[in-house]
Design an enzyme around this catalytic site. Sequence first.
Site, short mmCIF file in Angstrom:
data_model
loop_
_atom_site.label_atom_id
_atom_site.label_comp_id
_atom_site.label_asym_id
_atom_site.label_seq_id
_atom_site.Cartn_x
_atom_site.Cartn_y
_atom_site.Cartn_z
N TYR A 107 0.84 -1.20 0.00
CA TYR A 107 0.00 0.00 0.00
C TYR A 107 0.88 1.25 0.00
O TYR A 107 2.06 1.18 0.31
CB TYR A 107 -0.93 0.02 1.22
N LYS A 142 6.37 4.02 19.51
CA LYS A 142 5.96 2.91 18.66
C LYS A 142 6.83 1.71 18.99
O LYS A 142 8.06 1.80 19.00
CB LYS A 142 6.07 3.29 17.19
N GLU A 158 27.33 4.75 35.38
CA GLU A 158 28.56 4.14 34.81
C GLU A 158 29.44 5.21 34.17
O GLU A 158 30.64 5.02 34.00
CB GLU A 158 28.18 3.10 33.74
N1 DGL Z 1 4.76 4.84 6.35
C1 DGL Z 1 4.34 4.70 7.74
C2 DGL Z 1 3.90 6.08 8.26
O1 DGL Z 1 3.33 6.85 7.48
C3 DGL Z 1 3.23 3.73 7.87
C4 DGL Z 1 2.90 3.44 9.31
C5 DGL Z 1 1.57 3.98 9.73
O2 DGL Z 1 1.18 5.13 9.41
O3 DGL Z 1 0.92 3.25 10.51
O4 DGL Z 1 4.13 6.37 9.44
#
Ligand code: DGL
Length: 342
Positions: free
Chosen positions: A41, A180, A297
């Site tokens: 996609y 993420k 450290e």
């Molecule tokens: N190409 C990534 C972005 O636009 C796809 C990930 C997403 O949007 O979930 O951050």
Amino acid sequence: MTVQPASAGEGQAAAGLPRVLVLATGGTIAGKADPRSAIGYDAGSATGQQLVEAVPGVDRLAHLQVEQISNIPSQDMNHKVWFRLVERINTAFARHEADAVVITHGTDTMEETAFFLDTVLHHEQPVILTGSMRPGSAISADGPANLYEAVKVAASPQARGRGVLVVLNDTIHAAHWVSKADSTALQTFVSRNAGPVGIVDPAAVRFYGPARVRLALPLPAGEQLPAVDVIYAHADMDGRQIDESVRAGVKGLVIAGMGDGNVSAPAMQALDRAVKAGLVIVRSSHVGDGFVNRNVEVDDDAHHFVASYDLNPQKARLLLQILLAGGVQDVAAVQQAFAFGY
Ligand code: DGL
């Protein structure tokens, strides 16, 4: 562009609803299938208007106005879009055009956009980012539900005063902690060290506790951010990348360190050379959870380094850029900003 309710009757329902400005930037939520493969996609294809029109019932939550700020995969997100978002949000709230803002965005850099906006926006009104892990063309696409929930949170009075939030997969995250954590899972976002700040359940928007005290810094002037590199640490590391960044003229370095923000001895010597060249050095870590603290450290006092506390490398880079843009480069002052709230 304004999304009008489907019928005059529903238009009456919109009269007492909060006004939510939807700012579309792209991402998978705006993705459309590509025949390159069964799962291929292109992110950033559908418009924000199309996204909202594909969410049944969302116009019963709020009166929506949709504007397209960009239409890019968020791996291409950049400071130019960030400054456009800040300007539009500040104007919308100053002119009382909206009661809240929802930003549709790719998930790859959503945490960075959220953190940047959370640091330079100083409004009580909610600013909510959302996106999706599957394109709209996928079976069980998650974008429509995420957008519906983001508007639901934006329209919630309890969301006021909490800074910038990320809503995905029924979960509400604060900009400071969200990151993420999975390349494909729907539940990709985690809030390191602190956990999510709330959930969206079928009955209500629920927050678990009071808002975190946030560090509010001025928006850098001139729509520019000073160059700061992130350097990933690993076994058998030398100082080449650090020296190359210094030669390139960057103003600061963030180390995505091993463990508690560590680097090898040769890399440490290169960092000392960078400090002598006038760079500000922040030690962060690529491990995920936990804090990077001073003088454990590494003798940060002796090396004149900054410890990132709980900021991951990509957020530490943004905070250092905003501080340097504001003329803050004294190590003690930079460290105070990273330790804010703890
Ligand atoms: N190409 C990534 C972005 O636009 C796809 C990930 C997403 O949007 O979930 O951050």
